[in-house]
Design a protein around this motif. Structure first.
Motif, short mmCIF file in Angstrom:
data_model
loop_
_atom_site.label_atom_id
_atom_site.label_comp_id
_atom_site.label_asym_id
_atom_site.label_seq_id
_atom_site.Cartn_x
_atom_site.Cartn_y
_atom_site.Cartn_z
N GLY A 37 0.82 -1.21 0.00
CA GLY A 37 0.00 0.00 0.00
C GLY A 37 0.85 1.26 0.00
O GLY A 37 0.61 2.20 -0.78
N MET A 38 1.86 1.31 0.87
CA MET A 38 2.73 2.48 0.95
C MET A 38 3.57 2.66 -0.30
O MET A 38 3.83 3.78 -0.75
CB MET A 38 3.62 2.37 2.19
N TRP A 89 2.79 1.80 -3.44
CA TRP A 89 2.00 2.36 -4.54
C TRP A 89 1.47 3.75 -4.22
O TRP A 89 1.46 4.62 -5.10
CB TRP A 89 0.85 1.42 -4.88
N LEU A 90 1.05 3.99 -2.98
CA LEU A 90 0.57 5.33 -2.62
C LEU A 90 1.71 6.34 -2.70
O LEU A 90 1.51 7.49 -3.09
CB LEU A 90 -0.04 5.32 -1.22
N GLY A 91 2.91 5.89 -2.31
CA GLY A 91 4.06 6.77 -2.40
C GLY A 91 4.38 7.15 -3.83
O GLY A 91 4.97 8.22 -4.09
N ASP A 104 -4.05 -3.92 -6.85
CA ASP A 104 -3.38 -4.16 -5.57
C ASP A 104 -4.02 -3.34 -4.45
O ASP A 104 -4.30 -3.86 -3.37
CB ASP A 104 -1.89 -3.81 -5.68
N LEU A 105 -4.25 -2.05 -4.70
CA LEU A 105 -4.82 -1.19 -3.66
C LEU A 105 -6.29 -1.52 -3.40
O LEU A 105 -6.77 -1.38 -2.27
CB LEU A 105 -4.68 0.28 -4.07
N PRO A 114 2.17 9.78 -13.41
CA PRO A 114 2.80 8.73 -12.58
C PRO A 114 3.90 8.00 -13.36
O PRO A 114 3.72 7.73 -14.55
CB PRO A 114 1.64 7.78 -12.26
N GLN A 168 -1.60 -1.26 -10.00
CA GLN A 168 -1.71 -0.53 -8.73
C GLN A 168 -3.17 -0.45 -8.26
O GLN A 168 -3.44 -0.55 -7.06
CB GLN A 168 -1.13 0.89 -8.88
N VAL A 187 -4.34 -5.44 -1.09
CA VAL A 187 -4.00 -4.80 0.19
C VAL A 187 -5.08 -5.03 1.25
O VAL A 187 -4.78 -5.51 2.34
CB VAL A 187 -3.73 -3.30 -0.02
N ILE A 212 1.86 7.24 -6.28
CA ILE A 212 0.69 7.86 -6.91
C ILE A 212 0.35 9.22 -6.31
O ILE A 212 0.10 10.20 -7.03
CB ILE A 212 -0.53 6.92 -6.79
N VAL A 213 0.30 9.30 -4.97
CA VAL A 213 -0.18 10.51 -4.30
C VAL A 213 0.59 11.76 -4.72
O VAL A 213 -0.03 12.80 -5.02
CB VAL A 213 -0.16 10.34 -2.77
#
Length: 290
Positions: free
Chosen positions: A172-173, A175-177, A204-205, A189, A201, A209, A179-180
Motif C-alpha cells: 500500500g505504501m 503504490w501510494l508513495g 493491488d490497492l 505517474p 496498482q 491490500v 501515486i499521491v
C-alpha cells in the motif's frame, strides 16, 4: 456434472490457453521493431514493435515476458499438481489450487485490461473468466471449520498474520508513495507511459491490500475463515512474488530504470512468502478431518 469435474475441465482449459498464450508471447517476433511514440501526456515512450506485444512499451514487455516464463515454469505445473491432489480430496492440494487459481485470475485480469489490444484478447478474456469461475467454485466448496481443525495448534498465527498485515502495509505504501505525489503535483505517474491508467496498482490497492490485511487480522484472531483466506493469500503471494522478481530481472536486462524500493521489496517479500507457505503446509494434518 459434479463440481469437481467442472473445475477439472476449467483447469484443463486454463492450462491449454495459458501455455498457448505464453509460448506465443515469448517466441513471436514479427514486426518493424523498436520505435518511439509520443503519448497523450507528452512523454516519449519506447515501443517494443515485435510479436504479440508489438504495441506495448519496452518496459511492459520486459515484465510480460518474465510473467510468461513464470506462468510456464511455475504456474502451470502448480495448477496441474494441485488439481491432481485436490481430486484426491487432499486439503493441501485444494489450498494450493485456490492460491494458484488466484494467481491466474490476477494475471489475466491484468492482461485483459492493461495490455494494448492484440489478437489474443479473447484468449485473455477466456483465461480470466475460467480462472474466476474455477476459483469461485473452489472457494464455495470449502468448509472453514474443517480447515481450522486440520491445522496444528502450533501453527505460528501471529507470525503469519503479522506478515500479511505488513505485506498489505508495504504494498500500500509503495503504490501510494508513487501515486499521491503525482495527484498533488498534477504530474504523470512513473510507469504510466502510453497506457490509460494504473491497472496493477488499482488491483493491488483495491483488492490485494485490504484482503491481505483482513486475512492477517482474522488469522491472528483464530477466525475460521482466516485460515482459508491466509492460505490463499500466501500461495497467491508466492506465485505473484516469483513473477514480480522475474519482472525485475527482465526490466534490468532491458535497461529499464527501477526504484531501489521495488528492487528490494518484492524479492524480499517473496522469500518470506516461501517460509510462510512451508509453515502452512507443514502444519496441516488432514487426518484430523478424515
Amino acid at each position: 456434472m459434479k463440481v469437481k469435474n467442472i473445475m477439472t475441465l476449467l483447469v484443463i482449459l486454463i492450462v491449454f490457453l495459458a501455455v498457448t498464450a505464453s509460448v506465443y508471447g515469448l517466441v513471436s517476433s514479427e514486426g518493424p521493431g523498436l520505435h518511439q511514440y509520443h503519448s497523450i501526456h507528452g512523454q516519449v515512450v519506447s515501443i517494443y514493435g515485435k510479436g504479440l506485444y508489438a504495441n506495448d512499451s519496452v518496459t511492459v514487455v520486459a515484465q510480460g515476458k518474465a510473467q510468461d516464463i513464470v506462468t510456464l515454469g511455475l504456474g502451470v505445473p502448480l495448477l496441474l499438481i494441485s488439481i491432481y491432489l485436490a481430486r484426491k480430496n487432499s486439503l493441501k492440494g485444494q489450498l494450493l489450487l485456490a492460491g494458484t487459481l488466484a494467481y491466474f485470475l490476477y494475471t489475466y485480469i491484468s492482461y485483459t485490461f492493461l495490455w494494448m489490444y492484440n489478437p489474443f484478447f479473447l484468449v485473455y478474456v477466456l483465461l480470466m473468466s475460467a480462472s474466476f469461475f474455477a476459483f469461485t467454485l473452489l472457494m464455495m466448496s470449502f468448509n472453514t471449520k474443517d480447515i481450522k481443525a486440520s491445522f496444528n495448534p502450533k501453527l505460528p498465527l501471529k507470525f503469519l498474520g503479522g506478515f500479511q498485515i505488513f505485506f498489505a502495509f508495504a504494498i500500500g505504501m509503495l503504490w501510494l508513495g508513487m501515486i499521491v505525489p503525482t495527484i498533488i503535483n498534477g504530474t504523470v505517474p512513473p510507469g504510466l507511459e502510453h497506457y490509460t491508467t494504473l491497472v496493477i496498482q488499482g488491483m493491488d490497492l483495491g483488492f490485494i491490500v485490504p484482503l491481505a490485511f483482513i486475512s492477517g487480522v482474522l488469522l491472528i484472531k483464530q477466525n475460521d475463515f482466516g485460515y482459508l483466506l491466509s492460505s490463499v493469500i500466501i500461495i497467491k503471494g508466492l506465485t505473484m512474488g516469483a513473477a514480480l522478481s522475474a519482472m525485475i530481472i527482465g526490466q534490468i536486462a532491458a535497461g529499464v530504470q527501477m526504484s531501489l524500493a521495488q528492487i528490494i521489496i518484492f524479492p524480499l517479500l517473496s522469500a518470506v512468502m516461501i517460509i510462510c507457505l512451508f509453515l502452512i503446509l507443514k502444519n496441516i494434518d488432514q487426518k484430523k478431518i478424515a
